[in-house]
Write an enzyme that holds these catalytic residues in place. Structure first.
Site, PDB file in Angstrom:
ATOM      1  N   ARG A  31      -2.571  68.407  -6.980  1.00 39.81           N
ATOM      2  CA  ARG A  31      -1.951  67.449  -6.063  1.00 39.81           C
ATOM      3  C   ARG A  31      -2.955  66.923  -5.033  1.00 39.81           C
ATOM      4  O   ARG A  31      -2.903  65.747  -4.657  1.00 39.81           O
ATOM      5  CB  ARG A  31      -0.761  68.116  -5.372  1.00 39.81           C
ATOM      6  CG  ARG A  31       0.025  67.180  -4.470  1.00 39.81           C
ATOM      7  CD  ARG A  31       1.323  67.846  -4.015  1.00 39.81           C
ATOM      8  NE  ARG A  31       2.178  66.928  -3.275  1.00 39.81           N
ATOM      9  CZ  ARG A  31       2.579  67.140  -2.019  1.00 39.81           C
ATOM     10  NH1 ARG A  31       2.203  68.245  -1.371  1.00 39.81           N
ATOM     11  NH2 ARG A  31       3.362  66.269  -1.419  1.00 39.81           N
ATOM     12  N   HIS A  72      -3.626  63.063  -3.997  1.00 37.91           N
ATOM     13  CA  HIS A  72      -3.505  62.548  -2.626  1.00 37.91           C
ATOM     14  C   HIS A  72      -4.846  62.030  -2.108  1.00 37.91           C
ATOM     15  O   HIS A  72      -4.891  61.161  -1.237  1.00 37.91           O
ATOM     16  CB  HIS A  72      -2.923  63.609  -1.702  1.00 37.91           C
ATOM     17  CG  HIS A  72      -1.449  63.784  -1.881  1.00 37.91           C
ATOM     18  ND1 HIS A  72      -0.628  64.327  -0.919  1.00 37.91           N
ATOM     19  CD2 HIS A  72      -0.625  63.475  -2.926  1.00 37.91           C
ATOM     20  CE1 HIS A  72       0.628  64.341  -1.357  1.00 37.91           C
ATOM     21  NE2 HIS A  72       0.644  63.843  -2.581  1.00 37.91           N
ATOM     22  N   VAL A  78      -5.754  57.267  -1.523  1.00 33.63           N
ATOM     23  CA  VAL A  78      -6.088  56.761  -0.189  1.00 33.63           C
ATOM     24  C   VAL A  78      -7.592  56.517  -0.118  1.00 33.63           C
ATOM     25  O   VAL A  78      -8.384  57.464  -0.138  1.00 33.63           O
ATOM     26  CB  VAL A  78      -5.650  57.774   0.895  1.00 33.63           C
ATOM     27  CG1 VAL A  78      -5.911  57.197   2.278  1.00 33.63           C
ATOM     28  CG2 VAL A  78      -4.178  58.136   0.724  1.00 33.63           C
ATOM     29  N   GLY A 107      -9.528  55.626  -2.340  1.00 38.96           N
ATOM     30  CA  GLY A 107     -10.219  56.101  -3.546  1.00 38.96           C
ATOM     31  C   GLY A 107     -10.524  57.587  -3.492  1.00 38.96           C
ATOM     32  O   GLY A 107     -10.237  58.271  -2.500  1.00 38.96           O
ATOM     33  N   GLU A 136      -5.985  62.618   7.406  1.00 39.54           N
ATOM     34  CA  GLU A 136      -4.988  62.436   6.339  1.00 39.54           C
ATOM     35  C   GLU A 136      -4.146  63.695   6.183  1.00 39.54           C
ATOM     36  O   GLU A 136      -2.988  63.631   5.783  1.00 39.54           O
ATOM     37  CB  GLU A 136      -5.693  62.064   5.030  1.00 39.54           C
ATOM     38  CG  GLU A 136      -6.299  60.670   5.098  1.00 39.54           C
ATOM     39  CD  GLU A 136      -7.063  60.264   3.852  1.00 39.54           C
ATOM     40  OE1 GLU A 136      -6.826  60.813   2.760  1.00 39.54           O
ATOM     41  OE2 GLU A 136      -7.930  59.362   3.974  1.00 39.54           O
ATOM     42  N   ASN A 146       1.386  64.837   3.651  1.00 36.19           N
ATOM     43  CA  ASN A 146       0.538  66.031   3.577  1.00 36.19           C
ATOM     44  C   ASN A 146       0.894  67.108   4.602  1.00 36.19           C
ATOM     45  O   ASN A 146       0.725  68.306   4.331  1.00 36.19           O
ATOM     46  CB  ASN A 146      -0.936  65.643   3.797  1.00 36.19           C
ATOM     47  CG  ASN A 146      -1.486  64.796   2.662  1.00 36.19           C
ATOM     48  OD1 ASN A 146      -1.111  64.985   1.501  1.00 36.19           O
ATOM     49  ND2 ASN A 146      -2.359  63.854   2.982  1.00 36.19           N
ATOM     50  N   HIS A 168       4.369  67.462 -12.219  1.00 36.21           N
ATOM     51  CA  HIS A 168       5.490  68.268 -11.706  1.00 36.21           C
ATOM     52  C   HIS A 168       5.998  69.243 -12.762  1.00 36.21           C
ATOM     53  O   HIS A 168       7.102  69.750 -12.648  1.00 36.21           O
ATOM     54  CB  HIS A 168       6.596  67.352 -11.176  1.00 36.21           C
ATOM     55  CG  HIS A 168       6.183  66.553  -9.974  1.00 36.21           C
ATOM     56  ND1 HIS A 168       6.902  65.492  -9.495  1.00 36.21           N
ATOM     57  CD2 HIS A 168       5.105  66.660  -9.151  1.00 36.21           C
ATOM     58  CE1 HIS A 168       6.284  64.983  -8.426  1.00 36.21           C
ATOM     59  NE2 HIS A 168       5.188  65.677  -8.205  1.00 36.21           N
TER      60      HIS A 168
HETATM   61  C1  HEM Z   1       5.197  59.598  -8.646  1.00 37.83           C
HETATM   62  C2  HEM Z   1       5.276  59.856  -7.377  1.00 37.83           C
HETATM   63  C3  HEM Z   1       5.198  61.227  -6.780  1.00 37.83           C
HETATM   64  C4  HEM Z   1       5.968  61.692  -5.776  1.00 37.83           C
HETATM   65  C5  HEM Z   1       7.051  60.947  -5.036  1.00 37.83           C
HETATM   66  C6  HEM Z   1       5.583  63.057  -5.546  1.00 37.83           C
HETATM   67  C7  HEM Z   1       6.130  63.866  -4.580  1.00 37.83           C
HETATM   68  C8  HEM Z   1       5.914  65.230  -4.478  1.00 37.83           C
HETATM   69  C9  HEM Z   1       6.592  66.115  -3.567  1.00 37.83           C
HETATM   70  C10 HEM Z   1       7.607  65.681  -2.523  1.00 37.83           C
HETATM   71  C11 HEM Z   1       6.164  67.366  -3.815  1.00 37.83           C
HETATM   72  C12 HEM Z   1       6.606  68.651  -3.107  1.00 37.83           C
HETATM   73  C13 HEM Z   1       5.682  68.947  -1.937  1.00 37.83           C
HETATM   74  C14 HEM Z   1       6.186  70.064  -1.053  1.00 37.83           C
HETATM   75  O1  HEM Z   1       7.291  70.562  -1.228  1.00 37.83           O
HETATM   76  O2  HEM Z   1       5.445  70.440  -0.103  1.00 37.83           O
HETATM   77  C15 HEM Z   1       5.205  67.293  -4.873  1.00 37.83           C
HETATM   78  C16 HEM Z   1       4.551  68.370  -5.414  1.00 37.83           C
HETATM   79  C17 HEM Z   1       3.566  68.262  -6.364  1.00 37.83           C
HETATM   80  N1  HEM Z   1       3.040  67.079  -6.852  1.00 37.83           N
HETATM   81 FE1  HEM Z   1       3.837  65.250  -6.683  1.00 37.83          FE
HETATM   82  N2  HEM Z   1       4.586  63.390  -6.403  1.00 37.83           N
HETATM   83  C18 HEM Z   1       4.309  62.305  -7.179  1.00 37.83           C
HETATM   84  C19 HEM Z   1       3.323  62.214  -8.139  1.00 37.83           C
HETATM   85  C20 HEM Z   1       2.416  63.218  -8.414  1.00 37.83           C
HETATM   86  C21 HEM Z   1       1.202  63.043  -9.184  1.00 37.83           C
HETATM   87  C22 HEM Z   1       0.718  61.707  -9.750  1.00 37.83           C
HETATM   88  C23 HEM Z   1       0.603  64.264  -9.240  1.00 37.83           C
HETATM   89  C24 HEM Z   1      -0.693  64.663  -9.885  1.00 37.83           C
HETATM   90  C25 HEM Z   1      -1.239  64.054 -10.913  1.00 37.83           C
HETATM   91  C26 HEM Z   1       1.454  65.192  -8.526  1.00 37.83           C
HETATM   92  C27 HEM Z   1       1.240  66.535  -8.437  1.00 37.83           C
HETATM   93  C28 HEM Z   1       2.070  67.411  -7.761  1.00 37.83           C
HETATM   94  C29 HEM Z   1       1.990  68.854  -7.889  1.00 37.83           C
HETATM   95  C30 HEM Z   1       1.102  69.606  -8.850  1.00 37.83           C
HETATM   96  C31 HEM Z   1       2.924  69.391  -6.993  1.00 37.83           C
HETATM   97  C32 HEM Z   1       3.176  70.870  -6.678  1.00 37.83           C
HETATM   98  C33 HEM Z   1       2.199  71.228  -5.562  1.00 37.83           C
HETATM   99  C34 HEM Z   1       2.275  72.660  -5.056  1.00 37.83           C
HETATM  100  O3  HEM Z   1       3.022  73.489  -5.571  1.00 37.83           O
HETATM  101  O4  HEM Z   1       1.536  72.938  -4.074  1.00 37.83           O
HETATM  102  N3  HEM Z   1       2.521  64.519  -8.016  1.00 37.83           N
HETATM  103  N4  HEM Z   1       5.067  65.983  -5.255  1.00 37.83           N
END
Ligand code: HEM
Ligand SMILES: *[C@@H]1O[C@H](CO)[C@@H](O)[C@H](O)[C@H]1NC(C)=O
Ligand SMILES: *[C@@H]1O[C@H](CO)[C@@H](O)[C@H](O)[C@H]1NC(C)=O
Ligand SMILES: *[C@@H]1O[C@H](CO)[C@@H](O)[C@H](O)[C@H]1NC(C)=O
Ligand SMILES: *[C@@H]1O[C@H](CO)[C@@H](O)[C@H](O)[C@H]1NC(C)=O
Ligand SMILES: *[C@@H]1O[C@H](CO)[C@@H](O)[C@H](O)[C@H]1NC(C)=O
Ligand SMILES: *[C@@H]1O[C@H](CO)[C@@H](O)[C@H](O)[C@H]1NC(C)=O
Ligand SMILES: *[C@@H]1O[C@H](CO)[C@@H](O)[C@H](O)[C@H]1NC(C)=O
Ligand SMILES: *[C@@H]1O[C@H](CO)[C@@H](O)[C@H](O)[C@H]1NC(C)=O
Ligand SMILES: *[C@@H]1O[C@H](CO)[C@@H](O)[C@H](O)[C@H]1NC(C)=O
Ligand SMILES: *[C@@H]1O[C@H](CO)[C@@H](O)[C@H](O)[C@H]1NC(C)=O
Ligand SMILES: *[C@@H]1O[C@H](CO)[C@@H](O)[C@H](O)[C@H]1NC(C)=O
Length: 325
Positions: A58, A62, A66, A68, A85, A91, A190
């Protein structure tokens, strides 16, 4: 008309030239073992924290959205960095893994001082995390340099939130040059990691003022989420598996979850439930064919890692990922 064609050819050429400086052999003489060093620190961190691979993946996302892929997300607030950031809405109290990035950086500096950028470390750490989680491996192109600014308002506005419509998310991906295939493929990250209740509890009790849960959530899944995230619970910070069927494994269950109305975030489920024929057919195809999914995911990770890299003489190689040199 003619001028604008010349201009766009020129811009395309410049973009291609800056990407052409990235290469998978970039450190082959200066730090030949960099990929295994990164991988071994990630592997070690996974022993005590099975979530860390998700968190590192993630961070790369992120970072890239932003200004690049320039490691701007890693900069601590202070000195010239007036608004980090890290402190931006998507974040703050959410992005994690910064301590493990520091460990990777130290290990890399021990072998090859002053050579490898923090932006490349994030790209390598994401690949290692996906691959160690059971997902695909790929060659990461390298040669990015580290930025010298943080862009908090950029992070506030460019990183998608989990409360947006599919149209808005699509626009945020398009703004960094990623298309709908990239959106569907990358959302599958996810398949591992956790999300706090506050990012989806708007779906559980009174969705959109209807007095009922979001109808695109399966009733049995709603019931179990309501237990974990009570309506009047004091805290929205309880953690939940993003993929309840295989929480720490990188696989295509993310897509079968969507088909079964078990996408945790609103923006996950929208890929299947918004009546968009393109995203629906991609979800079906990735759910039914893990090979096709892995190929698409790798291509889209490469696309994301190519967003506006800084290459020499721009930027710097930070000696501490949290601070400018
Ligand atoms: C499409 C739009 C996306 C939205 C709205 C989104 C939103 C979120 C949110 C709200 C969380 C939970 C964060 C938390 O509870 O603190 C999350 C977790 C995560 N996101 Fe996304 N995300 C998106 C796309 C992506 C992309 C493109 C990637 C990577 C290629 C990604 C990788 C992850 C991962 C691996 C987690 C788990 C992180 C952890 O357990 O620390 N996400 N995301
Ligand atoms: C490369 O790094 C790995 C992990 O740190 C280590 O096990 C291996 O011995 C290193 N190989 C070389 C040639 O330095
Ligand atoms: C910090 O900002 C000052 C004033 O703009 C500038 O001279 C200096 O080079 C900056 N330092 C770094 C490390 O970018
Ligand atoms: C980040 O969250 C903390 C609470 O943990 C809060 O004090 C701080 O103001 C937040 N930062 C920003 C920039 O909103
Ligand atoms: C980012 O958003 C938060 C919350 O709205 C706000 O407090 C902060 O000032 C914003 N940062 C910038 C630089 O606009
Ligand atoms: C910050 O990010 C926004 C949106 O991504 C962008 O339009 C703006 O130019 C960036 N600002 C700087 C100083 O790079
Ligand atoms: C979608 O984007 C528009 C324009 O930026 C904004 O006004 C609207 O609030 C966004 N919708 C959602 C659900 O975030
Ligand atoms: C998105 O771009 C890729 C190339 O990276 C292409 O193969 C794919 O067809 C595009 N998807 C859409 C929906 O245009
Ligand atoms: C749901 O939200 C709407 C609008 O915010 C409100 O009018 C309604 O009373 C709420 N319903 C319940 C059952 O809480
Ligand atoms: C939660 O709070 C609302 C209004 O604040 C109240 O109507 C409802 O009964 C409460 N629900 C529970 C389960 O306590
Ligand atoms: C999708 O289409 C179905 C059937 O036509 C409809 O019931 C549903 O409300 C639509 N969903 C959205 C999010 O537009
Ligand atoms: C799955 O996808 C791969 C790669 O695109 C393709 O070669 C293969 O034929 C597909 N398998 C099936 C059963 O469709």
């Amino acid at each position: 008309m003619f001028c604008s064609i010349i201009l766009s050819v020129l811009i395309t050429t410049l973009v291609h030239e800056s990407n052409a400086q990235l290469s998978s052999s970039f450190y082959s003489s200066t730090c030949p073992n960099v990929s295994s060093i990164v991988r071994s620190v990630v592997q070690q961190a996974l022993q005590s924290d099975p979530r860390i691979g998700a968190s590192l993946t993630r961070l790369h996302f992120h970072d890239c959205f932003v200004n690049g892929c320039d490691a701007s997300v890693l900069l601590d607030q202070g000195g010239n960095i007036t608004l980090s950031e890290k402190g931006a809405v998507p974040n703050n109290n959410s992005a994690r893994g910064f301590d493990v990035v520091d460990k990777i950086k130290s290990a890399v500096e021990n072998s090859c001082p002053g050579v490898v950028s923090c932006a490349d470390i994030l790209a390598l750490a994401a690949e290692a995390s996906v691959s160690l989680g059971g997902g695909p491996s790929w060659n990461v192109v390298l040669g990015r340099r580290d930025g010298v600014i943080a862009n908090q308002s950029g992070a506030n506005n460019s990183i998608p939130t989990p409360f947006e419509s599919l149209a808005n998310i699509t626009a945020k991906f398009a703004a960094v040059g990623l298309n709908i295939t990239d959106l569907v493929a990358l959302s599958s990250a996810h398949t591992f990691g956790r999300a706090q209740c506050r990012f989806f509890n708007q779906r559980l009790f009174n969705w959109s003022g209807t007095g009922s849960p979001d109808p695109t959530l399966s009733p049995s899944y709603v019931a179990s989420l309501q237990q974990r995230c009570p309506q009047n619970g004091s805290s929205g910070t309880t953690l939940n598996n993003l993929d309840p069927s295989s929480p720490d494994t990188f696989d295509n269950n993310y897509f079968s979850n969507l088909i079964n109305n078990r996408g945790l975030l609103q923006t996950d489920q929208e890929l299947f439930s918004s009546n968009n024929t393109v995203t629906i057919s991609l979800v079906n195809s990735f759910a039914g064919n893990q090979t096709a999914f892995f190929e698409a995911f790798v291509q889209s990770m490469i696309n994301m890692a190519n967003i506006s890299p800084l290459t020499a003489p721009q930027g710097q190689i930070r000696s501490n990922c949290r601070k400018l040199n």
